[in-house]
Design a protein around this motif. Structure first.
Motif, PDB file in Angstrom:
ATOM      1  N   VAL A  99       0.834  -1.200   0.000  1.00  0.00           N
ATOM      2  CA  VAL A  99       0.000   0.000   0.000  1.00  0.00           C
ATOM      3  C   VAL A  99       0.867   1.247   0.000  1.00  0.00           C
ATOM      4  CG1 VAL A  99      -1.776   1.300   1.232  1.00  0.00           C
ATOM      5  CG2 VAL A  99      -1.820  -1.200   1.284  1.00  0.00           C
ATOM      6  N   ILE A 100       0.471   2.214  -0.843  1.00  0.00           N
ATOM      7  CA  ILE A 100       1.040   3.550  -0.754  1.00  0.00           C
ATOM      8  C   ILE A 100       0.034   4.376   0.043  1.00  0.00           C
ATOM      9  CG2 ILE A 100       1.793   5.594  -2.004  1.00  0.00           C
ATOM     10  CD1 ILE A 100       2.496   3.790  -4.348  1.00  0.00           C
ATOM     11  N   PRO A 101       0.382   4.755   1.280  1.00  0.00           N
ATOM     12  CA  PRO A 101      -0.566   5.532   2.087  1.00  0.00           C
ATOM     13  C   PRO A 101      -0.815   6.903   1.464  1.00  0.00           C
ATOM     14  CG  PRO A 101       1.158   4.556   3.448  1.00  0.00           C
ATOM     15  CD  PRO A 101       1.589   4.412   2.020  1.00  0.00           C
ATOM     16  N   THR A 102      -1.925   7.494   1.798  1.00  0.00           N
ATOM     17  CA  THR A 102      -2.211   8.848   1.321  1.00  0.00           C
ATOM     18  C   THR A 102      -1.133   9.804   1.813  1.00  0.00           C
ATOM     19  OG1 THR A 102      -3.653   9.157   3.234  1.00  0.00           O
ATOM     20  CG2 THR A 102      -4.695   8.507   1.162  1.00  0.00           C
ATOM     21  N   GLY A 103      -0.714  10.692   0.918  1.00  0.00           N
ATOM     22  CA  GLY A 103       0.310  11.664   1.257  1.00  0.00           C
ATOM     23  C   GLY A 103       1.720  11.126   1.156  1.00  0.00           C
ATOM     24  N   SER A 104       1.851   9.892   0.728  1.00  0.00           N
ATOM     25  CA  SER A 104       3.169   9.287   0.598  1.00  0.00           C
ATOM     26  C   SER A 104       3.422   8.850  -0.833  1.00  0.00           C
ATOM     27  CB  SER A 104       3.275   8.071   1.529  1.00  0.00           C
ATOM     28  OG  SER A 104       4.509   7.400   1.352  1.00  0.00           O
ATOM     29  N   ILE A 105       4.693   8.639  -1.166  1.00  0.00           N
ATOM     30  CA  ILE A 105       5.034   8.081  -2.474  1.00  0.00           C
ATOM     31  C   ILE A 105       5.758   6.755  -2.296  1.00  0.00           C
ATOM     32  CG2 ILE A 105       5.140  10.322  -3.629  1.00  0.00           C
ATOM     33  CD1 ILE A 105       8.211  10.160  -3.342  1.00  0.00           C
ATOM     34  N   ILE A 106       5.824   6.277  -1.052  1.00  0.00           N
ATOM     35  CA  ILE A 106       6.554   5.058  -0.747  1.00  0.00           C
ATOM     36  C   ILE A 106       5.574   3.924  -0.455  1.00  0.00           C
ATOM     37  CG2 ILE A 106       8.197   3.979   0.817  1.00  0.00           C
ATOM     38  CD1 ILE A 106       9.338   6.792   1.327  1.00  0.00           C
ATOM     39  N   GLU A 107       5.809   2.781  -1.078  1.00  0.00           N
ATOM     40  CA  GLU A 107       4.971   1.607  -0.853  1.00  0.00           C
ATOM     41  C   GLU A 107       5.433   0.874   0.405  1.00  0.00           C
ATOM     42  OE1 GLU A 107       3.327  -1.322  -4.100  1.00  0.00           O
ATOM     43  OE2 GLU A 107       5.215  -2.141  -3.329  1.00  0.00           O
ATOM     44  N   HIS A 108       4.460   0.502   1.219  1.00  0.00           N
ATOM     45  CA  HIS A 108       4.746  -0.263   2.426  1.00  0.00           C
ATOM     46  C   HIS A 108       3.993  -1.584   2.373  1.00  0.00           C
ATOM     47  CE1 HIS A 108       6.529   3.229   4.561  1.00  0.00           C
ATOM     48  NE2 HIS A 108       5.649   3.921   3.864  1.00  0.00           N
ATOM     49  N   GLY A 109       4.529  -2.577   3.039  1.00  0.00           N
ATOM     50  CA  GLY A 109       3.847  -3.862   3.165  1.00  0.00           C
ATOM     51  C   GLY A 109       3.139  -3.962   4.498  1.00  0.00           C
ATOM     52  N   TYR A 110       1.895  -4.405   4.473  1.00  0.00           N
ATOM     53  CA  TYR A 110       1.107  -4.532   5.692  1.00  0.00           C
ATOM     54  C   TYR A 110       0.605  -5.969   5.811  1.00  0.00           C
ATOM     55  CZ  TYR A 110       1.107   0.555   5.692  1.00  0.00           C
ATOM     56  OH  TYR A 110       1.488   1.875   5.704  1.00  0.00           O
ATOM     57  N   TRP A 111       0.464  -6.385   7.076  1.00  0.00           N
ATOM     58  CA  TRP A 111      -0.007  -7.743   7.363  1.00  0.00           C
ATOM     59  C   TRP A 111      -1.288  -7.696   8.188  1.00  0.00           C
ATOM     60  CZ3 TRP A 111       2.226 -12.061   5.382  1.00  0.00           C
ATOM     61  CH2 TRP A 111       3.530 -11.952   4.890  1.00  0.00           C
ATOM     62  N   GLY A 112      -2.146  -8.669   7.949  1.00  0.00           N
ATOM     63  CA  GLY A 112      -3.282  -8.879   8.823  1.00  0.00           C
ATOM     64  C   GLY A 112      -2.855  -9.657  10.055  1.00  0.00           C
ATOM     65  N   GLN A 113      -3.812  -9.861  10.959  1.00  0.00           N
ATOM     66  CA  GLN A 113      -3.502 -10.514  12.230  1.00  0.00           C
ATOM     67  C   GLN A 113      -3.482 -12.037  12.113  1.00  0.00           C
ATOM     68  OE1 GLN A 113      -6.452  -9.479  11.326  1.00  0.00           O
ATOM     69  NE2 GLN A 113      -7.955 -11.000  12.028  1.00  0.00           N
ATOM     70  N   GLY A 114      -3.973 -12.553  11.016  1.00  0.00           N
ATOM     71  CA  GLY A 114      -3.991 -13.994  10.806  1.00  0.00           C
ATOM     72  C   GLY A 114      -5.323 -14.611  11.179  1.00  0.00           C
ATOM     73  N   THR A 115      -5.695 -15.657  10.459  1.00  0.00           N
ATOM     74  CA  THR A 115      -6.911 -16.406  10.767  1.00  0.00           C
ATOM     75  C   THR A 115      -6.590 -17.898  10.664  1.00  0.00           C
ATOM     76  OG1 THR A 115      -9.265 -16.662  10.236  1.00  0.00           O
ATOM     77  CG2 THR A 115      -7.784 -16.313   8.378  1.00  0.00           C
ATOM     78  N   GLN A 116      -7.042 -18.657  11.645  1.00  0.00           N
ATOM     79  CA  GLN A 116      -6.720 -20.082  11.710  1.00  0.00           C
ATOM     80  C   GLN A 116      -7.618 -20.884  10.778  1.00  0.00           C
ATOM     81  OE1 GLN A 116      -4.280 -21.814  13.703  1.00  0.00           O
ATOM     82  NE2 GLN A 116      -4.910 -23.518  12.376  1.00  0.00           N
ATOM     83  N   VAL A 117      -6.999 -21.730   9.999  1.00  0.00           N
ATOM     84  CA  VAL A 117      -7.716 -22.706   9.172  1.00  0.00           C
ATOM     85  C   VAL A 117      -7.263 -24.089   9.620  1.00  0.00           C
ATOM     86  CG1 VAL A 117      -8.017 -23.651   6.866  1.00  0.00           C
ATOM     87  CG2 VAL A 117      -8.001 -21.173   7.202  1.00  0.00           C
ATOM     88  N   THR A 118      -8.214 -24.908  10.034  1.00  0.00           N
ATOM     89  CA  THR A 118      -7.914 -26.262  10.475  1.00  0.00           C
ATOM     90  C   THR A 118      -8.733 -27.242   9.646  1.00  0.00           C
ATOM     91  OG1 THR A 118      -7.487 -25.493  12.736  1.00  0.00           O
ATOM     92  CG2 THR A 118      -7.856 -27.848  12.426  1.00  0.00           C
ATOM     93  N   VAL A 119      -8.036 -28.186   9.016  1.00  0.00           N
ATOM     94  CA  VAL A 119      -8.698 -29.190   8.186  1.00  0.00           C
ATOM     95  C   VAL A 119      -8.526 -30.550   8.842  1.00  0.00           C
ATOM     96  CG1 VAL A 119      -8.896 -30.179   5.882  1.00  0.00           C
ATOM     97  CG2 VAL A 119      -8.136 -27.805   6.156  1.00  0.00           C
ATOM     98  N   SER A 120      -9.618 -31.167   9.208  1.00  0.00           N
ATOM     99  CA  SER A 120      -9.570 -32.468   9.871  1.00  0.00           C
ATOM    100  C   SER A 120      -9.671 -33.593   8.838  1.00  0.00           C
ATOM    101  CB  SER A 120     -10.692 -32.594  10.886  1.00  0.00           C
ATOM    102  OG  SER A 120     -11.947 -32.542  10.242  1.00  0.00           O
ATOM    103  N   SER A 121      -9.037 -34.695   9.157  1.00  0.00           N
ATOM    104  CA  SER A 121      -9.036 -35.825   8.205  1.00  0.00           C
ATOM    105  C   SER A 121     -10.232 -36.737   8.428  1.00  0.00           C
ATOM    106  CB  SER A 121      -7.746 -36.616   8.363  1.00  0.00           C
ATOM    107  OG  SER A 121      -7.591 -37.045   9.695  1.00  0.00           O
TER     108      SER A 121
END
Length: 121
Positions: A99-121
């Motif tokens: 993302v390039i934030p408003t007012g900036s010309i530099i791209e930054h990388g952002y992460w979400g907090q994560g979500t668990q996916v569990t697949v049972s056999s």
């Protein structure tokens, strides 16, 4: 500031499906690549799928033909449709956006907090 919020994780049986969503909010000027990563216990975080602003995609070999990434730029949202899930897909799934934030010309990388996916056999 830019925030990414994921949703859609959960517990599913092998062969089932889940759809993950990730929405970006805050001081967003321009969103570039959006991607999903995952990290299983004891393993490194790995790229699952990526989509460019021009809708080009890239998938990990392990998910090709089963997972589909898509994005809705009007909603600043990226999705991951996961079909034919396997136990080895079990992991915490993280959204990433350039993302390039408003007012900036530099791209930054952002992460979400994560979500668990569990697949049972």
């Amino acid at each position: 500031q830019v925030q990414l919020v994921e949703s859609g994780g959960g517990l599913v049986r092998a062969g089932g499906s889940l759809r993950l969503s990730c929405t970006a909010s805050g001081s967003i000027g321009l969103i570039g690549n959006m991607a999903w990563f995952r990290q299983a216990p004891g393993k490194q975080r790995e790229l699952v799928a990526l989509m460019t602003p021009s809708s080009s995609t890239n998938y990990a070999d392990s998910v090709k033909g089963r997972f589909t990434i898509s994005r809705d730029d009007a909603k600043n949202t990226v999705y991951l449709q996961m079909n034919s899930l396997k136990p080895e897909d079990t992991a915490v799934y993280y959204c990433n956006a350039k993302v390039i934030p408003t007012g900036s010309i530099i791209e930054h990388g952002y992460w979400g907090q994560g979500t668990q996916v569990t697949v049972s056999s």
